[in-house]
Design a protein around this motif. Structure first.
Motif, short mmCIF file in Angstrom:
data_model
loop_
_atom_site.label_atom_id
_atom_site.label_comp_id
_atom_site.label_asym_id
_atom_site.label_seq_id
_atom_site.Cartn_x
_atom_site.Cartn_y
_atom_site.Cartn_z
N GLU A 140 0.82 -1.21 0.00
CA GLU A 140 0.00 0.00 0.00
C GLU A 140 0.86 1.27 0.00
OE1 GLU A 140 -2.20 0.09 3.61
OE2 GLU A 140 -3.16 2.02 3.18
N CYS A 141 1.90 1.27 0.86
CA CYS A 141 2.73 2.47 0.99
C CYS A 141 3.54 2.75 -0.28
CB CYS A 141 3.65 2.37 2.21
SG CYS A 141 4.76 0.96 2.18
N GLU A 142 3.69 1.74 -1.14
CA GLU A 142 4.45 1.93 -2.38
C GLU A 142 3.58 2.54 -3.48
OE1 GLU A 142 7.63 -1.58 -2.78
OE2 GLU A 142 5.58 -2.32 -2.65
N THR A 143 2.27 2.62 -3.23
CA THR A 143 1.39 3.12 -4.28
C THR A 143 1.25 4.64 -4.25
OG1 THR A 143 -0.60 2.80 -2.94
CG2 THR A 143 0.05 0.97 -4.37
N ALA A 144 1.81 5.25 -3.21
CA ALA A 144 1.71 6.71 -3.10
C ALA A 144 2.55 7.40 -4.17
CB ALA A 144 2.14 7.16 -1.71
N ASP A 145 3.69 6.81 -4.49
CA ASP A 145 4.58 7.37 -5.50
C ASP A 145 4.31 6.69 -6.84
OD1 ASP A 145 6.66 8.08 -7.18
OD2 ASP A 145 8.21 7.91 -5.64
N ARG A 146 3.46 7.33 -7.66
CA ARG A 146 3.05 6.72 -8.93
C ARG A 146 4.22 6.43 -9.86
NH1 ARG A 146 -2.66 6.99 -9.62
NH2 ARG A 146 -3.31 6.83 -7.47
N GLY A 147 5.19 7.34 -9.85
CA GLY A 147 6.35 7.17 -10.73
C GLY A 147 7.11 5.90 -10.38
N ALA A 148 7.37 5.72 -9.11
CA ALA A 148 8.11 4.54 -8.64
C ALA A 148 7.29 3.28 -8.88
CB ALA A 148 8.44 4.69 -7.16
N LEU A 149 5.98 3.40 -8.69
CA LEU A 149 5.09 2.26 -8.90
C LEU A 149 5.13 1.82 -10.36
CD1 LEU A 149 2.88 0.34 -7.85
CD2 LEU A 149 1.22 2.16 -8.25
N ARG A 150 5.13 2.81 -11.24
CA ARG A 150 5.18 2.57 -12.67
C ARG A 150 6.45 1.80 -13.06
NH1 ARG A 150 2.45 5.23 -16.94
NH2 ARG A 150 3.78 5.12 -18.76
N VAL A 151 7.58 2.25 -12.51
CA VAL A 151 8.87 1.61 -12.80
C VAL A 151 8.86 0.17 -12.31
CG1 VAL A 151 11.33 1.63 -12.21
CG2 VAL A 151 10.17 3.77 -12.81
N LYS A 152 8.35 -0.02 -11.10
CA LYS A 152 8.33 -1.34 -10.49
C LYS A 152 7.45 -2.31 -11.30
CE LYS A 152 7.37 -3.66 -6.13
NZ LYS A 152 7.82 -3.62 -4.75
N LEU A 153 6.25 -1.86 -11.65
CA LEU A 153 5.34 -2.71 -12.41
C LEU A 153 5.87 -3.02 -13.80
CD1 LEU A 153 1.77 -1.36 -11.55
CD2 LEU A 153 2.75 -3.55 -10.91
N ARG A 154 6.41 -1.99 -14.45
CA ARG A 154 6.91 -2.20 -15.80
C ARG A 154 8.05 -3.20 -15.79
NH1 ARG A 154 7.57 2.99 -18.91
NH2 ARG A 154 9.09 3.37 -17.28
N SER A 155 8.95 -3.06 -14.81
CA SER A 155 10.09 -3.95 -14.78
C SER A 155 9.66 -5.40 -14.49
CB SER A 155 11.16 -3.42 -13.82
OG SER A 155 11.32 -4.28 -12.74
N PHE A 156 8.66 -5.55 -13.65
CA PHE A 156 8.17 -6.91 -13.35
C PHE A 156 7.42 -7.50 -14.54
CE2 PHE A 156 4.54 -9.51 -11.78
CZ PHE A 156 5.26 -10.59 -11.31
N LEU A 157 6.52 -6.71 -15.12
CA LEU A 157 5.66 -7.24 -16.18
C LEU A 157 6.38 -7.42 -17.51
CD1 LEU A 157 2.45 -5.20 -15.32
CD2 LEU A 157 2.82 -7.65 -14.94
N SER A 158 7.39 -6.62 -17.76
CA SER A 158 8.06 -6.75 -19.06
C SER A 158 9.01 -7.95 -19.08
CB SER A 158 8.80 -5.47 -19.41
OG SER A 158 9.69 -5.16 -18.38
N LYS A 159 9.20 -8.60 -17.94
CA LYS A 159 9.99 -9.83 -17.90
C LYS A 159 9.16 -11.01 -18.36
CE LYS A 159 12.98 -8.56 -14.08
NZ LYS A 159 12.62 -8.34 -12.67
N GLY A 160 7.86 -10.75 -18.59
CA GLY A 160 6.90 -11.82 -18.86
C GLY A 160 7.22 -12.69 -20.06
N ASP A 161 7.86 -12.11 -21.07
CA ASP A 161 8.10 -12.92 -22.26
C ASP A 161 9.33 -13.81 -22.14
OD1 ASP A 161 8.75 -9.78 -24.01
OD2 ASP A 161 9.63 -10.67 -22.22
N ARG A 162 10.05 -13.60 -21.04
CA ARG A 162 11.18 -14.51 -20.79
C ARG A 162 10.76 -15.59 -19.80
NH1 ARG A 162 14.92 -10.31 -18.71
NH2 ARG A 162 14.03 -8.66 -19.96
N PRO A 163 11.35 -16.77 -19.85
CA PRO A 163 10.94 -17.82 -18.92
C PRO A 163 11.38 -17.53 -17.48
CG PRO A 163 12.69 -18.64 -20.38
CD PRO A 163 12.34 -17.25 -20.84
#
Ligand SMILES: [Zn+2]
Length: 139
Positions: free
Chosen positions: A116-139
């Protein structure tokens, strides 16, 4: 034992099964902006995970700092009354989180926990989600 409640704890207790909480909506919004497709609260998966990205075999769990007892977080506080009851409750929640996490991993899902506390900073949240989700095409 009897629960002694204050307005704050009563308010918190009402949110035992939070659906559409503010942090969760923030995560959905960012994931959506990043262009990822996801499904919500899939009942066929352990713990009805908050956001499920089927194609990426990825799951994002949004944890409220209070209920999931975020360690070293100012929101993961211990209420002053009913300490023993809360301790038991938090321990149970933390254990359940660990069990769900393991079950999802064993079923072949990658799992990211967003606090919850990580969602206050949208910029940081964006970076975190993008980095996690963009790994999806790799095993
Ligand atoms: Zn926190």
């Amino acid at each position: 034992m009897v629960w002694i409640t204050t307005p704050t704890t009563t308010r918190r207790m009402r949110r035992v099964r939070p659906v559409d909480t503010k942090p969760e909506i923030a995560v959905r919004k960012v994931a959506h902006e990043l262009g990822f497709r996801f499904r919500l609260h899939r009942r066929d998966l352990p713990g009805n995970p908050d956001l499920v990205f089927p194609k990426l075999r990825a799951i994002v769990l949004v944890h409220g700092c209070f209920w999931h007892h975020h360690a070293r977080c100012r929101r993961g506080t211990m209420p002053k009354r009913n300490v023993d009851l809360w301790r038991t409750k938090f321990a149970r929640n933390v254990l359940r989180d660990a069990v769900v996490w393991r079950q999802l991993r064993e079923a072949g899902w990658r799992v990211l926990v967003v606090w919850e506390c990580e969602t206050a900073d949208r910029g940081a949240l964006r970076v975190k989600l993008r980095s996690f989700l963009s790994k999806g095409d790799r095993p």
